[in-house]
Design an enzyme around this catalytic site. Structure first.
Site, mmCIF file in Angstrom:
data_model
loop_
_atom_site.group_PDB
_atom_site.id
_atom_site.type_symbol
_atom_site.label_atom_id
_atom_site.label_comp_id
_atom_site.label_asym_id
_atom_site.label_seq_id
_atom_site.Cartn_x
_atom_site.Cartn_y
_atom_site.Cartn_z
ATOM 1 N N LYS A 191 32.168 22.063 45.181
ATOM 2 C CA LYS A 191 33.114 23.163 45.399
ATOM 3 C C LYS A 191 32.598 24.029 46.541
ATOM 4 O O LYS A 191 31.814 24.963 46.349
ATOM 5 C CB LYS A 191 33.267 23.990 44.121
ATOM 6 C CG LYS A 191 34.568 24.778 44.085
ATOM 7 C CD LYS A 191 35.761 23.848 44.049
ATOM 8 C CE LYS A 191 37.073 24.571 44.099
ATOM 9 N NZ LYS A 191 38.204 23.671 44.246
ATOM 10 N N SER A 390 42.679 20.980 44.511
ATOM 11 C CA SER A 390 42.298 22.139 43.704
ATOM 12 C C SER A 390 43.538 22.698 43.006
ATOM 13 O O SER A 390 44.131 22.017 42.180
ATOM 14 C CB SER A 390 41.597 23.181 44.566
ATOM 15 O OG SER A 390 40.729 23.972 43.777
#
Length: 593
Positions: A191, A390
């Site tokens: 991430k 995402s």
């Protein structure tokens, strides 16, 4: 004194007359634009569709009424209108070919370029031809134009073919100069979005995934060009390594990248040969704007709704300086729209066209719920554009079926919390002093006078972990996988569409047409037609809206001119407080070139 008043009066009268005349001309222009936008275009026999690959192409076309009034163009280029026009030209027996005139052109993603290229290849299947011409071919433009039967170039032109790179920005040190730092908690080794604000280089995990997807995109580009130009991947990579951008124009012919060096005025003669016309005959051309008004076949069968959701995912629409990509997916608006589609008995299936790198985790969860309710009433198929990652994947994972382009960026299952700390700016840089009276241990949580404590960060990490677990479960339930299986491919990892297919994050590789076909099959429709949602404002509404936002739009255009490549990072910093603190998104600025 009489002369003074006379001149003042004459000036005032002149100004009034000027305003009245200008107003009447403006009204006449608007009426003319409205009439032309509603007119039906007839295609002349033996016509050529002209596509100018210039400017920027985004997901959907948008009216630009001020540009039309000032003679600066009719509208921005939208992938939806381009694909629709090419399809209509393919089915129209009076359109014999396409002329691609290439210039400085940018699509919003490699997946959009691939979709346009596939549409052009589909056009050729009916025995029709494509010719391309440019003074110079930029890499992305050449990739698209390589489908042409004949590729022509100016005798002094060039072909830019150098490979792909990703060069992300890091703003930690810049922000530190102003006494600002980011407090971040995240889940997922891959991430990487917060790295822009907390690091000065890419993490090993991020470098791994970026290397994987830019090499995958390049492999797709090289393979497609090699097939069209009858070259090998080795040859094309050798050309890129040799920086053939600066090669002599004649060398491009021996490299089999172009077919002929000619000047602009000579292209028409080549097109006439293909049309079987004489030297003195005129070439009938039709533009994308004209093709938009070409009558299509009557709507037969049942309706499939195509709902476009693209841009940053936000809780509420923002005003003022826009987001870097200029578009937003507003959570509460999308939920309302999807409920209306669920309740519309005329709509038998819904295709969600998603092009988003994510944004607000809260809004993503709300839209997941809306899609769950929609799916209970009718089939839902997702068509992924350039990105559905995402928060964009959070939306997608609950559909009955997911279709992605091979070069779509997807996955990135993970979330993070990012909280600006302005205490150093306020106290050290600006000299602001604070005092405190409080009733409980954390009464001043979030106060601008101090950063979060270690204990408070621990609370936030627990909250973020809970959000990640929910995201992971949504994916597991939607994709019919175990939570353990999802965890292996999650951790914020960004995947290309063709790789996501192998790990069951998507079901099929293809574009919008394949998604519509699957929706029709799931709804058991023998005949169907599509209708785009949400409905776009008509020309007059767009003009009024543009006028009301005139100062913001002017400022935005001036910033773009002044900042160039640095415009998007500037807007990102400018809007940092408008972003939801809890984010499900891929890096803010990919910078692939």
């Amino acid at each position: 004194m009489k002369d003074f008043f006379k001149y003042v009066f004459a000036t005032v009268v002149g100004m009034i007359v000027f305003i009245l005349v200008f107003g009447m001309l403006g009204i006449m222009s608007i009426v003319g634009m409205v009439a032309s936008s509603e007119a039906t275009t007839d295609v002349k026999e033996n016509s050529v569709l002209v596509i100018n690959l210039k400017g920027a192409m985004q997901e959907r076309a948008e009216e630009n009424p001020l540009g039309m009034l000032m003679g600066g163009g009719t509208e921005s280029m939208g992938l939806d209108e381009v694909l629709n026009s090419i399809a209509k030209a393919r089915d129209n027996e009076d359109v014999k070919g396409i002329y691609l005139e290439a210039g400085l052109f940018a699509s919003d993603s490699p997946a959009s370029s691939l979709a346009l290229r596939k549409a052009l290849l589909d056009f050729k299947k009916g025995g029709k031809w494509i010719v391309a011409y440019a003074d110079q071919y930029m890499q992305n433009t050449y990739y698209i134009c390589s489908v042409a039967d004949k590729i022509y170039m100016n005798p002094q032109g060039m072909v830019d073919w150098h490979g792909l790179s990703a060069q992300p920005y890091f703003l930690k040190d810049l922000m530190a100069k102003f006494g600002v730092r980011m407090q971040v908690t995240k889940v997922g080794a891959y991430k990487s979005a917060p790295e822009m604000f907390t690091a000065d280089k890419m993490s090993d995990a991020n470098r791994e995934q970026v290397s994987a997807y830019i090499n995958g995109i390049w492999e797709q580009m090289v393979g497609d060009v090699a097939q069209s130009r009858k070259l090998t991947a080795q040859q094309l990579n050798s050309y890129a390594d040799s920086l053939i951008t600066f090669a002599a124009p004649n060398d491009y012919i021996s490299m089999k990248l172009i077919d002929k060096l000619i000047y602009t005025d000579q292209v028409k003669d080549e097109v006439k040969k293909l049309l079987g016309l004489g030297e003195d005959d005129d070439v009938n051309t039709i533009s994308l704007a004209d093709m938009k008004n070409v009558k299509r076949k009557p709507n037969d069968g049942e309706q499939i709704a195509v709902y476009y959701a693209y841009g940053d995912i936000v809780d509420e629409a923002a005003s003022g300086i826009p987001s870097a990509n200029g578009h937003q997916i507003v959570g509460n608006t999308v939920c309302k729209d999807l409920k209306e589609l669920a309740d519309d008995d005329d709509v038998k299936a819904v295709v969600l066209r998603i092009n988003s790198g994510g944004g607000s985790a809260y809004a993503s969860e709300q839209m997941w719920h809306a899609i769950e309710q929609l799916k209970a009433k009718k089939p839902v198929v997702v068509s992924m554009g350039g990105m559905a990652a995402s928060g964009g994947y959070y939306m997608s994972c609950n559909a009955n079926w997911i279709v992605a382009e091979p070069t779509t960026l997807t996955g990135s299952i993970g979330i993070f919390g990012m909280f600006p700390d302005y205490s150093n700016l306020l106290t050290d840089k600006l000299g602001v002093k604070f005092d405190l009276v409080k009733t409980n241990a954390h009464s001043d949580f979030g106060a601008p006078s101090r950063p979060f404590s270690a204990e408070e960060m621990a609370y936030l990490e627990t909250y973020i972990d809970r959000g990640y677990e929910l995201f992971r479960k949504r994916v597991a339930d939607g994709r019919k996988l175990s939570v353990e299986a999802v965890e292996k491919i999650a951790q914020g990892h960004v995947w290309l569409g063709k790789d996501a297919l192998k790990i069951k994050l998507v079901d099929e590789l293809g574009g919008l047409n394949e998604a519509v076909a699957k929706a029709a099959k799931l709804a058991k429709l023998e005949e169907h037609y599509t209708k785009s949602y949400p409905g776009q404002a008509d020309l007059l509404e767009t003009l009024l809206q543009t006028a009301s936002q005139g100062s913001d739009n002017y400022l935005d255009s001036q910033l773009r001119l002044m900042l160039g490549d640095y415009y998007e990072p500037f807007v990102l910093i400018r809007n940092i407080n408008r972003h939801s603190a809890i984010q499900a998104r891929i890096p803010f600025y990919m910078n692939i070139r």
